[in-house]
Design a protein around this motif. Sequence first.
Motif, mmCIF file in Angstrom:
data_model
loop_
_atom_site.group_PDB
_atom_site.id
_atom_site.type_symbol
_atom_site.label_atom_id
_atom_site.label_comp_id
_atom_site.label_asym_id
_atom_site.label_seq_id
_atom_site.Cartn_x
_atom_site.Cartn_y
_atom_site.Cartn_z
ATOM 1 N N ARG A 124 14.579 -16.848 -0.434
ATOM 2 C CA ARG A 124 14.314 -17.533 -1.695
ATOM 3 C C ARG A 124 15.177 -17.066 -2.872
ATOM 4 O O ARG A 124 15.068 -17.609 -3.976
ATOM 5 N N THR A 125 16.020 -16.050 -2.657
ATOM 6 C CA THR A 125 16.880 -15.572 -3.747
ATOM 7 C C THR A 125 18.317 -15.450 -3.247
ATOM 8 O O THR A 125 18.609 -15.706 -2.075
ATOM 9 N N GLU A 126 19.176 -14.991 -4.135
ATOM 10 C CA GLU A 126 20.584 -14.788 -3.776
ATOM 11 C C GLU A 126 20.848 -13.372 -3.292
ATOM 12 O O GLU A 126 22.004 -13.000 -3.090
ATOM 13 N N GLY A 127 19.822 -12.585 -3.124
ATOM 14 C CA GLY A 127 20.029 -11.184 -2.747
ATOM 15 C C GLY A 127 19.104 -10.721 -1.651
ATOM 16 O O GLY A 127 18.372 -11.495 -1.036
ATOM 17 N N THR A 128 19.145 -9.418 -1.393
ATOM 18 C CA THR A 128 18.285 -8.774 -0.406
ATOM 19 C C THR A 128 17.720 -7.491 -1.013
ATOM 20 O O THR A 128 18.127 -7.055 -2.088
ATOM 21 N N ILE A 129 16.806 -6.883 -0.279
ATOM 22 C CA ILE A 129 16.154 -5.677 -0.770
ATOM 23 C C ILE A 129 15.891 -4.738 0.392
ATOM 24 O O ILE A 129 15.676 -5.182 1.532
ATOM 25 N N SER A 130 15.949 -3.433 0.138
ATOM 26 C CA SER A 130 15.611 -2.423 1.136
ATOM 27 C C SER A 130 14.310 -1.745 0.734
ATOM 28 O O SER A 130 14.025 -1.608 -0.463
ATOM 29 N N ILE A 131 13.541 -1.315 1.727
ATOM 30 C CA ILE A 131 12.192 -0.822 1.443
ATOM 31 C C ILE A 131 11.902 0.456 2.233
ATOM 32 O O ILE A 131 12.153 0.523 3.442
ATOM 33 N N GLY A 132 11.369 1.462 1.540
ATOM 34 C CA GLY A 132 10.825 2.659 2.171
ATOM 35 C C GLY A 132 9.317 2.578 2.147
ATOM 36 O O GLY A 132 8.720 2.228 1.121
ATOM 37 N N VAL A 133 8.671 2.910 3.261
ATOM 38 C CA VAL A 133 7.221 2.736 3.399
ATOM 39 C C VAL A 133 6.553 4.091 3.616
ATOM 40 O O VAL A 133 6.945 4.855 4.503
ATOM 41 N N TYR A 134 5.544 4.370 2.808
ATOM 42 C CA TYR A 134 4.652 5.521 3.025
ATOM 43 C C TYR A 134 3.271 4.979 3.357
ATOM 44 O O TYR A 134 2.815 4.008 2.754
ATOM 45 N N CYS A 135 2.582 5.628 4.277
ATOM 46 C CA CYS A 135 1.188 5.281 4.565
ATOM 47 C C CYS A 135 0.432 6.551 4.920
ATOM 48 O O CYS A 135 0.851 7.315 5.792
ATOM 49 N N GLY A 136 -0.662 6.799 4.235
ATOM 50 C CA GLY A 136 -1.460 7.987 4.510
ATOM 51 C C GLY A 136 -2.533 8.164 3.454
ATOM 52 O O GLY A 136 -2.743 7.309 2.597
ATOM 53 N N ILE A 137 -3.223 9.307 3.529
ATOM 54 C CA ILE A 137 -4.226 9.664 2.540
ATOM 55 C C ILE A 137 -3.587 10.715 1.639
ATOM 56 O O ILE A 137 -3.445 11.866 2.027
ATOM 57 N N PRO A 138 -3.149 10.335 0.448
ATOM 58 C CA PRO A 138 -2.326 11.225 -0.378
ATOM 59 C C PRO A 138 -3.137 12.360 -1.002
ATOM 60 O O PRO A 138 -4.222 12.142 -1.540
ATOM 61 N N GLU A 139 -2.592 13.560 -0.945
ATOM 62 C CA GLU A 139 -3.199 14.692 -1.632
ATOM 63 C C GLU A 139 -2.848 14.672 -3.113
ATOM 64 O O GLU A 139 -3.549 15.248 -3.941
#
Length: 305
Positions: A262-277
């Motif tokens: 839907r746009t003229e660009g792209t994106i990169s993504i870092g994913v965290y998942c957990g129970i944060p302290e």
Amino acid sequence: FHALNEARGEAVGDRAIALIEESIAAQGWSAYRIGGDLFGLVLKHNDVPFDSERLKIDVEARIEQETALALTFSGGGVQTPGEDFGSHPRMEEVYFSVAQQLLAVAKERGPGHLLWLPHEPEEASELTPYVIHFYRELAKINSAIARELEIESRIDFLTGLSNRRGFEDTFRRMADAARRRDSPLGLLYMDSDSLKKLNDSKGHDAGDRFIINTSTILNDVVRSSDFVSRWGADEFAVLIDDTTPEKATTLAQRIQQAIQTRTEGTISIGVYCGIPENTEDPVHLADHALYWAKAASKNRTELAQ
């Protein structure tokens, strides 16, 4: 109240209402009757200190003493999040709407419950959706009026999303709720692969359109219970309540696909998942995963290990 009118007559019901008004006035507070047995109180910081539990107990005791009626009261209220949000009639509508929702939740719990936002530490996990809704609605309003009010805001003017400061406020609340529930929280930390190229080749207006379109796509793709913010120039963050690494990664890939389509660009993504302290480590881990996503090929998702 309706049962009282039917059992004892409207005169007794009217006397109970009058006693409520007298009890509130006796404590130095101002109130207005919305209708039936529903009252509203609006208090400023310089008013007499407000203790909702004390008010509830005093009103119930006074009515019982003068009428021999054992009535109970429920309530929902909102404390304004501070001067950063300014004062505007549309914001008052949000306060009233959220207070009504909290009252409904309080009544569902049974007689005599009082609920407050955003300071409700014991039961904040259950109320997290209302906290998110509260700040989302304020964000929509602030994005339209912040320039006029000339206030320091938690809102990004270009997109209407929460900015980094707003993100940090909400992340603390969601991290606390995740620890209490022992339920994982997801953080998607993303950075455009294309903004500099768009700015250089087509001008900053094209770059701004890409940022605005990206924010629209994020709001379209994520759930209403997720929290979207613009972290920086072309950096965005999404907080996902009650998720798994698989679900968070799948959502990141859906976002990437939508942006590429839907746009003229792209994106990169870092994913965290957990129970944060804490709130620092998840951001560091997601940022590190984002670094590897960009180093690998861009337009890519990496899960923090």
